[in-house]
Design a protein around this motif. Structure first.
Motif, PDB file in Angstrom:
ATOM      1  N   GLY A 127       1.319  -1.092   0.212  1.00  0.00           N
ATOM      2  CA  GLY A 127       0.132   0.127   0.286  1.00  0.00           C
ATOM      3  C   GLY A 127       0.277   0.713   0.660  1.00  0.00           C
ATOM      4  N   LYS A 128       1.975   1.657   0.841  1.00  0.00           N
ATOM      5  CA  LYS A 128       3.048   2.188   0.719  1.00  0.00           C
ATOM      6  C   LYS A 128       3.344   2.573  -0.418  1.00  0.00           C
ATOM      7  N   ILE A 129       4.062   1.729  -1.207  1.00  0.00           N
ATOM      8  CA  ILE A 129       4.552   1.885  -2.290  1.00  0.00           C
ATOM      9  C   ILE A 129       3.863   2.203  -3.360  1.00  0.00           C
ATOM     10  N   ALA A 130       2.535   1.697  -3.342  1.00  0.00           N
ATOM     11  CA  ALA A 130       1.029   1.936  -4.634  1.00  0.00           C
ATOM     12  C   ALA A 130       1.214   4.097  -4.746  1.00  0.00           C
ATOM     13  N   VAL A 131       1.494   3.777  -3.116  1.00  0.00           N
ATOM     14  CA  VAL A 131       1.347   5.600  -2.793  1.00  0.00           C
ATOM     15  C   VAL A 131       2.524   6.817  -3.383  1.00  0.00           C
ATOM     16  N   LEU A 132       3.356   5.854  -2.924  1.00  0.00           N
ATOM     17  CA  LEU A 132       5.012   6.827  -3.300  1.00  0.00           C
ATOM     18  C   LEU A 132       4.873   6.607  -5.008  1.00  0.00           C
ATOM     19  N   GLU A 133       4.218   5.329  -5.447  1.00  0.00           N
ATOM     20  CA  GLU A 133       3.848   6.196  -7.035  1.00  0.00           C
ATOM     21  C   GLU A 133       3.721   6.514  -7.421  1.00  0.00           C
ATOM     22  N   ALA A 134       1.613   6.428  -6.324  1.00  0.00           N
ATOM     23  CA  ALA A 134       0.907   7.541  -7.752  1.00  0.00           C
ATOM     24  C   ALA A 134       1.582   9.216  -6.528  1.00  0.00           C
ATOM     25  N   VAL A 135       2.142   8.745  -5.632  1.00  0.00           N
ATOM     26  CA  VAL A 135       2.208  10.450  -6.310  1.00  0.00           C
ATOM     27  C   VAL A 135       3.427  10.874  -6.139  1.00  0.00           C
ATOM     28  N   ALA A 136       4.618  10.083  -7.448  1.00  0.00           N
ATOM     29  CA  ALA A 136       5.477  10.242  -8.390  1.00  0.00           C
ATOM     30  C   ALA A 136       4.441  10.489  -9.460  1.00  0.00           C
ATOM     31  N   GLU A 137       3.117   9.768  -9.907  1.00  0.00           N
ATOM     32  CA  GLU A 137       2.946  10.322 -11.222  1.00  0.00           C
ATOM     33  C   GLU A 137       1.936  12.008 -10.701  1.00  0.00           C
ATOM     34  N   THR A 138       1.200  11.818  -9.688  1.00  0.00           N
ATOM     35  CA  THR A 138       0.553  12.947  -9.723  1.00  0.00           C
ATOM     36  C   THR A 138       0.849  14.123  -8.950  1.00  0.00           C
ATOM     37  N   GLY A 139       1.813  14.213  -8.240  1.00  0.00           N
ATOM     38  CA  GLY A 139       2.842  15.406  -7.832  1.00  0.00           C
ATOM     39  C   GLY A 139       1.778  16.091  -6.409  1.00  0.00           C
ATOM     40  N   SER A 140       1.443  14.620  -6.071  1.00  0.00           N
ATOM     41  CA  SER A 140       0.154  15.567  -4.548  1.00  0.00           C
ATOM     42  C   SER A 140      -0.284  14.117  -4.481  1.00  0.00           C
ATOM     43  N   ILE A 141      -0.310  14.175  -2.790  1.00  0.00           N
ATOM     44  CA  ILE A 141      -1.043  13.694  -2.335  1.00  0.00           C
ATOM     45  C   ILE A 141      -2.293  12.793  -2.157  1.00  0.00           C
ATOM     46  N   SER A 142      -3.144  14.268  -2.533  1.00  0.00           N
ATOM     47  CA  SER A 142      -4.501  13.954  -2.340  1.00  0.00           C
ATOM     48  C   SER A 142      -5.168  13.511  -3.909  1.00  0.00           C
ATOM     49  N   ALA A 143      -4.578  13.808  -5.040  1.00  0.00           N
ATOM     50  CA  ALA A 143      -4.594  13.038  -6.165  1.00  0.00           C
ATOM     51  C   ALA A 143      -3.973  12.164  -6.307  1.00  0.00           C
ATOM     52  N   ALA A 144      -3.055  11.432  -5.560  1.00  0.00           N
ATOM     53  CA  ALA A 144      -2.760  10.020  -5.415  1.00  0.00           C
ATOM     54  C   ALA A 144      -3.712   9.357  -4.825  1.00  0.00           C
TER      55      ALA A 144
END
Length: 115
Positions: free
Chosen positions: A22-39
């Protein structure tokens, strides 16, 4: 039916999961989107849940995986630190190595599944 094999590596620090899927998925989504809310939106989870995963991970590490900038007239932003990038890289490398090392056993197991 189609079979799927999924490795779920978790690295614990004391009783808490410091690094996990789950934490890796969030990191990858943050890298993709540039924000925690978008991730969080991308992953279909609440902002609070995504923020808690990032916060738990940052607290477990010697150096944060994610840096955040507060919002304002230009908006905020979130980016992976070099540590965050390394975590994702090594986590995915471990997954790939495990799949390669166990491919014959995985094929043998999946052949035993009903069609």
């Amino acid at each position: 039916m189609k079979s799927k094999v999924q490795f779920r590596l978790r690295v614990y620090r004391d009783d808490a999961i410091a690094i996990g899927p789950g934490k890796i998925a969030v990191l990858e989504a943050v890298a993709e989107t540039g924000s925690i809310s978008a991730a969080a939106r991308l992953l279909g989870m609440s902002y609070r849940r995504a923020w808690m995963l990032v916060d738990e991970m940052n607290k477990a590490l010697v150096s944060p995986a994610v840096n955040t900038a507060a919002g304002g007239s230009r908006g905020g932003g979130t980016a992976l630190t070099p540590v965050g990038e390394e975590i994702v890289k090594h986590y995915r490398a471990i997954e790939n190595a495990a799949k390669l090392a166990t491919s014959a056993d995985i094929r043998a197991l999946t052949r035993l599944l009903a069609p």
